[in-house]
Design a protein around this motif. Structure first.
Motif, short mmCIF file in Angstrom:
data_model
loop_
_atom_site.label_atom_id
_atom_site.label_comp_id
_atom_site.label_asym_id
_atom_site.label_seq_id
_atom_site.Cartn_x
_atom_site.Cartn_y
_atom_site.Cartn_z
N LEU A 1 0.82 -1.21 0.00
CA LEU A 1 0.00 0.00 0.00
C LEU A 1 0.85 1.26 0.00
N TYR A 2 1.95 1.23 0.75
CA TYR A 2 2.79 2.43 0.90
C TYR A 2 3.90 2.53 -0.15
N THR B 1 8.20 5.84 -2.97
CA THR B 1 8.66 6.44 -4.23
C THR B 1 8.60 7.97 -4.14
N LEU B 2 7.53 8.50 -3.55
CA LEU B 2 7.40 9.95 -3.38
C LEU B 2 8.52 10.52 -2.52
N VAL B 3 8.81 9.86 -1.41
CA VAL B 3 9.87 10.36 -0.52
C VAL B 3 11.23 10.30 -1.22
N ARG C 1 11.66 10.66 -4.42
CA ARG C 1 11.64 11.79 -5.35
C ARG C 1 11.86 13.11 -4.61
N MET C 2 11.25 13.25 -3.44
CA MET C 2 11.45 14.46 -2.63
C MET C 2 12.92 14.63 -2.27
N TYR C 3 13.58 13.52 -1.94
CA TYR C 3 15.01 13.56 -1.66
C TYR C 3 15.80 13.97 -2.91
N ASP C 4 15.48 13.35 -4.03
CA ASP C 4 16.17 13.68 -5.29
C ASP C 4 16.03 15.15 -5.65
#
Length: 194
Positions: A137-138, A143-145, A147-150
């Protein structure tokens, strides 16, 4: 050890999520831990507390009065703490916990996850934070986190602050390996000074 479990209260989810919560409650009690939960009697919240008690575990529920009024409180809790609101509820759950385990859930669970995760990244606490997600589910959140790091929105230690797990056994291994003592609450600090 007092383990805070964040999980769903939705009545429309697949039974596999409720079964997972029950497995967590049983394993938590088998290992001799105390459950700190949101104090609800429905869905995953009800399943984790009922299973923990059935296996001989101690349960502490923390619930706002508005949910007590809606008759969803876990009246069977060994200790039921009723708060004035949701923000106070989260603070009490935080203060009463040595570690945090996040199960699949909705936006309320995400809110709890992000608050305790942010506090850990900022060094406000160093207690274990484990996410148990056997059904993926998460995955979009992870993936979002990343991308936020990138994109420079978060620091590398965002990944060190949480353990992503897919089995109950793995989750408890991470919780128990990284347990830190509970930090004193504001009230306890005041009593010690006074």
């Amino acid at each position: 050890m007092n383990i805070c479990v964040y999980c769903a209260s939705s009545l429309t989810i697949d039974a596999k999520y409720i079964d997972l919560a029950a497995q967590v409650g049983t394993e938590l009690a088998r290992r001799g831990h105390t459950l700190v939960s949101g104090g609800g009697s429905v869905s995953c919240m009800g399943a984790v507390t009922s299973a923990a008690r059935a296996a001989g575990g101690r349960t502490v529920g923390v619930i706002p009065q508005v949910l007590v009024d809606m008759e969803v409180a876990d009246e069977e809790s060994d200790e039921l703490v009723v708060t004035d609101g949701m923000r106070e509820r989260k603070g009490v759950m935080d203060d009463r916990s040595d570690a945090f385990l996040v199960l699949p859930g909705g936006i309320g669970t995400l809110e709890e996850l992000f608050e305790i995760w942010s506090a850990r990244v900022l060094g406000i606490h160093d207690r274990p934070l484990v996410l148990l997600d056997p059904f993926g589910l998460y995955d979009p959140l992870k993936t979002l986190v990343e991308r936020m790091y990138d994109e420079g929105f978060t620091r590398p230690d965002v990944f060190d602050a949480i353990s992503w797990t897919s089995t109950v056994e793995e989750a408890f291994a991470h919780l128990e390996a990284r347990t830190q003592p509970v930090r004193p609450s504001v009230a306890e600090l005041g009593e010690a000074a006074g």
